[in-house]
Scaffold this motif. Structure first.
Motif, PDB file in Angstrom:
ATOM      1  N   LEU A 273       0.791  -1.192   0.082  1.00 17.65           N
ATOM      2  CA  LEU A 273      -0.045   0.042  -0.082  1.00 17.65           C
ATOM      3  C   LEU A 273       0.766   1.009  -0.004  1.00 17.65           C
ATOM      4  CD1 LEU A 273      -2.763   1.354   0.137  1.00 17.65           C
ATOM      5  CD2 LEU A 273      -2.728   1.326   2.517  1.00 17.65           C
ATOM      6  N   ALA A 274       2.105   1.254   0.766  1.00 15.86           N
ATOM      7  CA  ALA A 274       2.938   2.339   0.725  1.00 15.86           C
ATOM      8  C   ALA A 274       3.475   2.750  -0.551  1.00 15.86           C
ATOM      9  CB  ALA A 274       4.061   1.889   1.910  1.00 15.86           C
ATOM     10  N   ALA A 275       3.813   1.464  -1.397  1.00 11.93           N
ATOM     11  CA  ALA A 275       4.478   1.515  -2.482  1.00 11.93           C
ATOM     12  C   ALA A 275       3.142   2.083  -3.562  1.00 11.93           C
ATOM     13  CB  ALA A 275       4.826   0.299  -3.252  1.00 11.93           C
ATOM     14  N   LEU A 276       1.892   1.818  -3.319  1.00 12.38           N
ATOM     15  CA  LEU A 276       0.797   2.247  -4.322  1.00 12.38           C
ATOM     16  C   LEU A 276       0.666   3.751  -3.875  1.00 12.38           C
ATOM     17  CD1 LEU A 276      -1.470   1.572  -6.129  1.00 12.38           C
ATOM     18  CD2 LEU A 276      -2.840   1.041  -3.911  1.00 12.38           C
ATOM     19  N   LEU A 277       0.856   4.145  -2.679  1.00 17.54           N
ATOM     20  CA  LEU A 277       0.486   5.537  -2.359  1.00 17.54           C
ATOM     21  C   LEU A 277       1.651   6.391  -3.201  1.00 17.54           C
ATOM     22  CD1 LEU A 277      -0.324   5.833   1.603  1.00 17.54           C
ATOM     23  CD2 LEU A 277      -1.565   6.435  -0.260  1.00 17.54           C
ATOM     24  N   LEU A 278       3.002   5.913  -2.960  1.00 22.48           N
ATOM     25  CA  LEU A 278       3.902   6.572  -3.574  1.00 22.48           C
ATOM     26  C   LEU A 278       3.874   6.472  -5.153  1.00 22.48           C
ATOM     27  CD1 LEU A 278       6.778   7.378  -2.394  1.00 22.48           C
ATOM     28  CD2 LEU A 278       7.627   5.235  -3.089  1.00 22.48           C
ATOM     29  N   PHE A 279       3.191   5.497  -5.766  1.00 30.70           N
ATOM     30  CA  PHE A 279       2.940   5.496  -7.088  1.00 30.70           C
ATOM     31  C   PHE A 279       2.089   6.596  -7.533  1.00 30.70           C
ATOM     32  CE2 PHE A 279       0.864   3.225 -10.453  1.00 30.70           C
ATOM     33  CZ  PHE A 279       1.760   3.399 -11.812  1.00 30.70           C
ATOM     34  N   ILE A 280       0.786   6.655  -6.830  1.00 29.39           N
ATOM     35  CA  ILE A 280      -0.095   7.478  -7.095  1.00 29.39           C
ATOM     36  C   ILE A 280       0.177   9.091  -7.036  1.00 29.39           C
ATOM     37  CG2 ILE A 280      -2.398   8.294  -6.214  1.00 29.39           C
ATOM     38  CD1 ILE A 280      -3.032   5.320  -5.648  1.00 29.39           C
ATOM     39  N   ILE A 281       0.937   9.354  -5.763  1.00 27.66           N
ATOM     40  CA  ILE A 281       1.324  10.806  -5.589  1.00 27.66           C
ATOM     41  C   ILE A 281       2.269  11.090  -6.684  1.00 27.66           C
ATOM     42  CG2 ILE A 281       2.543  12.235  -3.973  1.00 27.66           C
ATOM     43  CD1 ILE A 281       1.511  10.299  -1.745  1.00 27.66           C
ATOM     44  N   VAL A 282       3.132  10.183  -7.001  1.00 30.70           N
ATOM     45  CA  VAL A 282       4.328  10.759  -8.073  1.00 30.70           C
ATOM     46  C   VAL A 282       3.575  10.778  -9.255  1.00 30.70           C
ATOM     47  CG1 VAL A 282       6.112   9.837  -9.298  1.00 30.70           C
ATOM     48  CG2 VAL A 282       6.219   9.500  -6.840  1.00 30.70           C
ATOM     49  N   LEU A 283       2.337  10.086  -9.725  1.00 27.07           N
ATOM     50  CA  LEU A 283       2.041  10.206 -10.998  1.00 27.07           C
ATOM     51  C   LEU A 283       1.157  11.366 -11.117  1.00 27.07           C
ATOM     52  CD1 LEU A 283       0.291   6.606 -11.943  1.00 27.07           C
ATOM     53  CD2 LEU A 283       2.114   7.861 -12.857  1.00 27.07           C
ATOM     54  N   ILE A 284       0.238  11.851  -9.857  1.00 35.73           N
ATOM     55  CA  ILE A 284      -0.213  12.981  -9.886  1.00 35.73           C
ATOM     56  C   ILE A 284       0.463  14.050 -10.175  1.00 35.73           C
ATOM     57  CG2 ILE A 284      -1.816  14.560  -8.379  1.00 35.73           C
ATOM     58  CD1 ILE A 284      -2.932  12.017  -7.122  1.00 35.73           C
ATOM     59  N   PHE A 285       1.544  14.550  -9.464  1.00 36.65           N
ATOM     60  CA  PHE A 285       2.395  15.380  -9.830  1.00 36.65           C
ATOM     61  C   PHE A 285       3.024  15.418 -10.995  1.00 36.65           C
ATOM     62  CE2 PHE A 285       2.584  15.947  -5.069  1.00 36.65           C
ATOM     63  CZ  PHE A 285       2.351  17.452  -5.043  1.00 36.65           C
ATOM     64  N   ASN A 286       3.415  13.984 -11.565  1.00 37.23           N
ATOM     65  CA  ASN A 286       4.058  14.098 -12.749  1.00 37.23           C
ATOM     66  C   ASN A 286       2.899  14.501 -14.054  1.00 37.23           C
ATOM     67  OD1 ASN A 286       5.867  13.216 -14.719  1.00 37.23           O
ATOM     68  ND2 ASN A 286       6.445  11.704 -13.509  1.00 37.23           N
ATOM     69  N   LEU A 287       1.736  13.977 -13.716  1.00 35.92           N
ATOM     70  CA  LEU A 287       0.749  14.241 -14.728  1.00 35.92           C
ATOM     71  C   LEU A 287       0.644  15.870 -14.883  1.00 35.92           C
ATOM     72  CD1 LEU A 287      -2.099  11.532 -14.293  1.00 35.92           C
ATOM     73  CD2 LEU A 287      -1.004  12.421 -16.322  1.00 35.92           C
ATOM     74  N   PHE A 288       0.294  16.431 -13.596  1.00 32.44           N
ATOM     75  CA  PHE A 288       0.042  17.770 -13.448  1.00 32.44           C
ATOM     76  C   PHE A 288       1.216  18.710 -14.147  1.00 32.44           C
ATOM     77  CE2 PHE A 288       0.794  21.502 -11.225  1.00 32.44           C
ATOM     78  CZ  PHE A 288      -0.261  22.488 -11.569  1.00 32.44           C
TER      79      PHE A 288
END
Lengths: 300, 285
Positions: A273-288
Motif C-alpha cells: 500500500l505504501a508503494a501504491l501511495l507513492l506510485f499515485i502521488i508521484v503520478l499525480i504530480f507528474n501528470l500535473f
C-alpha cells in the motif's frame, strides 16, 4: 527484382509491424500492470482497516497489527517541500542566468554538469550526504539554532535531495525560457526597461505555468527518491515537529522492511500500500507537470 | 529611481550568476568528497577479490562480486531494453508518423512512466515474484531493471528519431522501401549517435539503481554463475557496508562509491566521445 523477392519483403514488413506493435502495447500497458499489481497486493489490508485510519493514524506497530502511515507521509512531505524550496530558487536564477545573461562558455560547462548530476546514482548522493552534509548540519548549522542533532534528519535529507533534483527542474526551466519568443523581451527592452525588469515583468510572467510545471516535476522526483534519503533521514517512526528532527519517509519505510514483511500478517500488504501511495502521488504530480507544460507550449 | 533600478539589476544579475556557479560547485564538491574519502581506502585487493570470511568485520577481501554483479545486471538489462525499446521507438516514428495524436499520447505516457520511482518497480517486481513463488535472482533483477529503463531509453531515442527530416522518409518511400526498411536502414542509421547516447544513459541508470534490485536481485558474496543465482550489486554493496559501525568496512564503502562514480563518469565521457565520432555518418540537410 523478382516477384518472389518483392513478396518476401512485403511479408517481412507485415510480420515486423505486428511484433513491433505488440511490444509497443506491452510498454504502454506497464503502468497499468504496476498499478493493478500493487492494488491487488494491498487490497487485503482494507478488509481490516479503513483508508482514513491508515492515512491519519500515527500508530505504526506491525506486530500489533497497527499500520498508521501518518508519520511517514508527513516526513515525505516535509523533506520534499523543503528540497524544492531550496532547489527551486537556485534553479530559477540559474536558468535566467543561462538563457538571458550567460556567455556561451558557462553554457558549455553547464550542459555536462547537468548531465553528470543527473547521472550520478542515488547511493552516491547518499554517501556524500553522510560524508559532508550530516556533519555540516550537526556541527555547523544546528548549533547556530542552539539545537543538538546527530545530523541524520529532515534538513540533511532535503539538502541532499535538493541537489539531486536540480537537473530535472533546471532542464525544464531552460526549455521554458527558451520557448518564450524573443520579440516579447526585445519589445520590453526597447521601451527602456532594464534587463532585470524585463525578466521580472515579462519573462517570469509569461513563463509562470512552465515554472510551476518544472517545480512539480521536481516534487514528483523528490517524493520517490529512496536510497539517498534513507541513508541520511534518520528513520525514526515519529511525527517530526521541526526540520532538525529525524524523519522516516515512505520509500525508506518500504526499503527498510521488505525483508521481514513476510513473517508478520498484513505487513506485506501494508508495504505494498505504501508503494501504491507513492506510485499515485508521484503520478499525480507528474501528470500535473506534463499537462501544464503541454498547455504552455501550445500557447507559445 | 534610476539608481534603484541599476542596483536591482546588478543584484539579481550577480545572484543569477552565483546560482549557476553554485550548481557547478555542488557537483565539484560531491566528486571531491567521494575522491577524498574513497581514494585512500582503494586498493588492488578491493577491486580484484570477492569478500573473504570476516569481510564485513574489516577482514580481507574486496568487492569484485558487486562490481561483476552490477556489470552483469546492467548489461543484461540494457540489452533487453534495447531489444524492446529500439523497435518501439522506431515504430512510433516510422509506422505511426501520421497519427500525431496517438503518438503524442504515447509520448505523454512514457514521460509519466519515466517519473515512476525505482522502488515502486522493485516493490511491484517483488509482489509478482511472491505471487509466482520465485526467489530473488540475477534474472529477476535484470527483468525489473529492464522495465525501469525502457521508458528512459524509448523517450531518449524518440527525441532524436523525431528530428529525422520527414523528407528522408518520403524519399525512401518513393524509392519503394518498405516501412521496415525505412525504420532499420534509414532512421536507425540517421540517429545512430543519439541511439548510442540513449543506450549508455540507460546503462548508467541500470548500474546505479539500488531500490529496484534490492527487492529482486538479492545479495551474495560470490560472483553469480547463472541467471538463477542471486547477485550482488555495487550500490547495495556500498549501502550495506556503510551501515556497518566498523571504520574499516565504512572506508571500503567509500572506496566502492569511488569505483561506482568513476564508472558513471566513464560512461558520460564515452557517450560524448562516441556521439562526436559517429556524427559523420549522418546525412546532412
Amino acid at each position: 527484382m523478382s516477384k518472389k523477392a518483392q513478396l518476401y519483403r512485403t511479408f517481412k514488413d507485415k510480420i515486423n509491424s505486428y511484433w513491433m506493435l505488440i511490444w509497443l502495447i506491452l510498454v504502454v500497458l506497464t503502468p497499468f500492470l504496476i498499478g493493478f499489481g500493487l492494488f491487488y497486493k494491498s487490497s487485503l489490508i482494507f478488509e481490516e482497516h479503513s483508508l482514513t485510519n491508515l492515512l491519519f493514524s500515527t500508530q505504526w506497530k506491525p506486530l500489533a497489527g497497527k499500520f498508521g502511515f501518518y508519520p511517514f507521509i508527513v516526513s515525505s512531505l516535509l523533506i520534499t517541500i523543503l528540497a524544492v524550496l531550496i532547489s527551486g530558487p537556485i534553479c530559477l536564477l540559474a536558468a535566467i542566468n543561462l538563457t538571458q545573461y550567460a556567455k556561451s562558455f558557462i553554457l558549455k560547462i553547464m550542459q555536462p554538469v547537468i548531465d553528470i548530476l543527473a547521472g550520478i546514482p542515488s547511493v552516491i548522493y547518499g554517501v556524500w550526504g553522510i560524508i559532508f552534509v550530516v556533519p555540516f548540519i550537526s556541527e555547523d548549522i544546528a548549533p547556530l539554532f542552539g539545537i543538538e542533532t546527530s545530523g541524520y534528519n529532515i534538513f540533511s535529507a532535503a539538502i541532499v535531495l535538493s541537489i539531486m533534483i536540480i537537473p530535472f527542474i533546471l532542464n525544464i526551466l531552460i526549455d521554458v525560457f527558451k520557448a518564450i519568443p524573443e520579440a516579447l523581451t526585445e519589445a520590453a527592452l526597447s521601451l527602456g526597461a532594464t534587463h532585470w525588469q524585463t525578466i521580472k515583468k515579462v519573462l517570469l510572467k509569461k513563463a509562470f505555468p512552465g515554472i510551476i510545471s518544472a517545480f512539480s516535476l521536481g516534487i514528483s522526483r523528490a517524493f520517490g527518491e529512496t536510497i539517498a534519503v534513507l541513508m541520511v533521514a534518520g528513520n525514526i517512526t515519529k511525527v517530526p515537529t521541526n526540520i532538525f528532527d529525524a524523519g522516516y519517509p515512505l520509500p525508506a519505510l518500504i526499503a527498510n522492511n521488505y525483508g521481514e514483511m513476510l513473517s508478520v500478517p498484513l505487513y506485506d500488504s501494508a508495504l505494498m500500500l505504501a508503494a501504491l501511495l507513492l506510485f499515485i502521488i508521484v503520478l499525480i504530480f507528474n501528470l500535473f507537470s506534463r499537462i501544464t507544460i503541454a498547455r504552455f507550449e501550445k500557447n507559445m | 529611481m534610476k539608481k534603484i533600478r541599476k542596483i536591482e539589476e546588478i543584484f539579481f544579475r550577480s545572484m543569477a550568476l552565483m546560482s549557476s556557479i553554485l550548481i557547478i560547485f555542488a557537483l565539484g564538491l560531491i566528486i571531491f568528497s567521494i575522491i577524498k574519502k574513497g581514494f585512500p581506502a582503494l586498493s588492488w585487493e578491493m577491486v580484484s577479490q570477492t569478500p573473504k570470511g570476516g569481510f564485513y568485520f574489516g577482514k580481507e577481501g574486496g568487492i569484485l562480486n558487486a562490481i561483476v554483479g552490477s556489470l552483469f545486471l546492467a548489461t543484461g538489462a540494457t540489452f533487453l531494453a534495447l531489444i524492446i525499446g529500439l523497435p518501439v521507438a522506431l515504430y512510433i516514428n516510422v509506422y505511426l508518423i501520421k497519427r500525431v495524436k496517438l503518438v503524442n499520447s504515447i509520448r505523454f505516457l512514457l514521460d509519466v512512466l519515466w517519473g515512476v520511482p525505482s522502488i515502486v518497480y522493485g516493490a511491484f517486481g517483488f509482489a509478482v515474484m511472491i505471487y509466482f513463488g520465485l526467489k530473488t535472482s540475477l534474472l529477476a533483477g535484470i527483468v525489473v531493471v529492464t522495465l525501469f529503463i525502457i521508458p528512459i531509453m524509448v523517450r531518449a531515442m524518440d527525441e532524436s528519431l523525431k528530428l529525422v527530416p520527414r523528407g528522408l522518409l518520403e524519399s525512401a518511400s518513393s524509392l519503394g522501401a518498405t516501412k521496415t526498411e525505412i525504420a532499420f536502414r534509414v532512421f536507425l542509421r540517421q540517429s545512430f549517435p543519439a541511439l548510442i547516447t540513449a543506450t549508455l544513459l540507460s546503462f548508467g541508470r541500470a548500474i546505479g539503481d539500488a531500490a529496484a534490485v534490492m527487492f529482486t536481485a538479492g545479495f551474495t558474496d560470490s560472483i553469480p554463475q547463472s541467471l538463477g543465482q542471486q547477485s550482488a550489486t555495487l550500490p547495495l554493496s556500498i549501502f550495506f557496508q556503510l551501515s556497518s559501525p566498523i571504520e574499516e568496512v565504512k572506508n571500503r564503502a567509500y572506496a566502492a562509491a569511488l569505483v561506482l562514480t568513476v564508472i558513471i563518469l566513464i560512461i558520460s565521457i564515452l557517450s560524448r566521445f562516441l556521439t562526436k565520432r559517429f556524427k559523420k555518418n549522418i546525412i546532412k540537410f
